[in-house]
Design a protein around this motif. Structure first.
Motif, PDB file in Angstrom:
ATOM      1  N   VAL A  10      41.825  16.684  14.204  1.00 28.42           N
ATOM      2  CA  VAL A  10      40.511  16.696  13.567  1.00 28.42           C
ATOM      3  C   VAL A  10      40.620  17.098  12.099  1.00 28.42           C
ATOM      4  N   HIS A  11      39.780  16.473  11.295  1.00 33.16           N
ATOM      5  CA  HIS A  11      39.697  16.760   9.864  1.00 33.16           C
ATOM      6  C   HIS A  11      38.257  17.198   9.568  1.00 33.16           C
ATOM      7  N   ASP A  18      39.595  20.671   2.398  1.00 35.78           N
ATOM      8  CA  ASP A  18      39.655  20.010   3.691  1.00 35.78           C
ATOM      9  C   ASP A  18      40.505  20.821   4.652  1.00 35.78           C
ATOM     10  N   GLN A  19      40.078  20.857   5.907  1.00 39.73           N
ATOM     11  CA  GLN A  19      40.764  21.625   6.944  1.00 39.73           C
ATOM     12  C   GLN A  19      41.193  20.681   8.063  1.00 39.73           C
ATOM     13  N   ASP A  20      42.459  20.772   8.469  1.00 36.50           N
ATOM     14  CA  ASP A  20      42.967  19.975   9.577  1.00 36.50           C
ATOM     15  C   ASP A  20      43.261  20.901  10.740  1.00 36.50           C
ATOM     16  N   LEU A  21      42.889  20.473  11.931  1.00 40.98           N
ATOM     17  CA  LEU A  21      43.138  21.271  13.118  1.00 40.98           C
ATOM     18  C   LEU A  21      43.301  20.377  14.331  1.00 40.98           C
ATOM     19  N   THR A  22      43.744  20.978  15.409  1.00 42.24           N
ATOM     20  CA  THR A  22      43.865  20.295  16.683  1.00 42.24           C
ATOM     21  C   THR A  22      42.861  20.922  17.634  1.00 42.24           C
ATOM     22  N   ILE A  23      42.062  20.073  18.276  1.00 42.25           N
ATOM     23  CA  ILE A  23      41.079  20.566  19.235  1.00 42.25           C
ATOM     24  C   ILE A  23      41.414  20.003  20.609  1.00 42.25           C
ATOM     25  N   LYS A  83      29.411  16.374  13.021  1.00 48.49           N
ATOM     26  CA  LYS A  83      29.171  17.440  12.035  1.00 48.49           C
ATOM     27  C   LYS A  83      29.526  18.796  12.615  1.00 48.49           C
ATOM     28  N   ALA A  84      29.867  19.696  11.740  1.00 49.00           N
ATOM     29  CA  ALA A  84      30.036  21.107  12.089  1.00 49.00           C
ATOM     30  C   ALA A  84      29.170  21.907  11.127  1.00 49.00           C
ATOM     31  N   ARG A  85      28.601  22.997  11.621  1.00 46.58           N
ATOM     32  CA  ARG A  85      27.771  23.861  10.791  1.00 46.58           C
ATOM     33  C   ARG A  85      28.294  25.285  10.863  1.00 46.58           C
ATOM     34  N   ALA A  86      28.244  25.924   9.733  1.00 44.45           N
ATOM     35  CA  ALA A  86      28.541  27.354   9.638  1.00 44.45           C
ATOM     36  C   ALA A  86      27.461  27.926   8.733  1.00 44.45           C
ATOM     37  N   GLY A  87      26.570  28.700   9.315  1.00 44.92           N
ATOM     38  CA  GLY A  87      25.441  29.205   8.535  1.00 44.92           C
ATOM     39  C   GLY A  87      24.585  28.046   8.073  1.00 44.92           C
ATOM     40  N   LEU A  88      24.313  27.985   6.773  1.00 46.29           N
ATOM     41  CA  LEU A  88      23.495  26.916   6.216  1.00 46.29           C
ATOM     42  C   LEU A  88      24.305  25.705   5.777  1.00 46.29           C
ATOM     43  N   THR A  94      35.773  14.355  11.407  1.00 49.40           N
ATOM     44  CA  THR A  94      36.357  13.114  11.900  1.00 49.40           C
ATOM     45  C   THR A  94      37.632  13.459  12.641  1.00 49.40           C
ATOM     46  N   GLY A  95      38.009  12.606  13.574  1.00 47.22           N
ATOM     47  CA  GLY A  95      39.232  12.874  14.305  1.00 47.22           C
ATOM     48  C   GLY A  95      39.721  11.679  15.087  1.00 47.22           C
ATOM     49  N   THR A  96      40.962  11.772  15.550  1.00 44.64           N
ATOM     50  CA  THR A  96      41.567  10.747  16.383  1.00 44.64           C
ATOM     51  C   THR A  96      42.268  11.427  17.551  1.00 44.64           C
ATOM     52  N   ARG A  97      42.367  10.712  18.663  1.00 44.78           N
ATOM     53  CA  ARG A  97      43.090  11.251  19.810  1.00 44.78           C
ATOM     54  C   ARG A  97      44.544  11.467  19.440  1.00 44.78           C
ATOM     55  N   ALA A  98      45.071  12.587  19.885  1.00 49.43           N
ATOM     56  CA  ALA A  98      46.488  12.907  19.593  1.00 49.43           C
ATOM     57  C   ALA A  98      47.378  12.193  20.592  1.00 49.43           C
TER      58      ALA A  98
END
Length: 98
Positions: A10-11, A18-23, A83-88, A94-98
């Motif tokens: 996920v990006h 920009d933050q990249d992570l695996t969910i 979308k992701a929200r943190a506070g306001l 966006t993401g792709t299957r690993a």
């Protein structure tokens, strides 16, 4: 909508860079749980839902900053968008299957 269960690369576009992570998403009926892994650590989540073609969950992040990241996404095939929200603040996800 495709079943969102599985591992996603996920990006997240944020004003702080920009933050990249695996969910890892686990679906049990309408219940969603899993983990979000970032270079700052692994953050488990539970209490999410999978309903009406939407996956909604909240990740309590403690690093690099402390925030409750509220995520609402759709999986279509091997693509994840939403979308992701943190506070306001709201961030594109966006993401792709690993």
């Amino acid at each position: 909508m495709s079943n969102p269960a599985g591992t996603w690369k996920v990006h997240v576009a944020t004003p702080f860079g920009d933050q990249d992570l695996t969910i890892e998403i686990v679906v049990d009926g309408e219940d969603v749980s899993g983990t979000a892994t970032h270079s700052a650590g692994t953050f488990p989540f539970s209490g999410g839902t999978y309903r009406d073609d939407k996956v909604v969950f909240e990740v309590p992040v403690t690093a690099p900053v402390q925030a409750d990241l509220k995520v609402k996404v759709r999986a279509e095939g091997d693509t994840l968008t939403g979308k992701a929200r943190a506070g306001l603040m709201s961030f594109k996800v966006t993401g792709t299957r690993a």
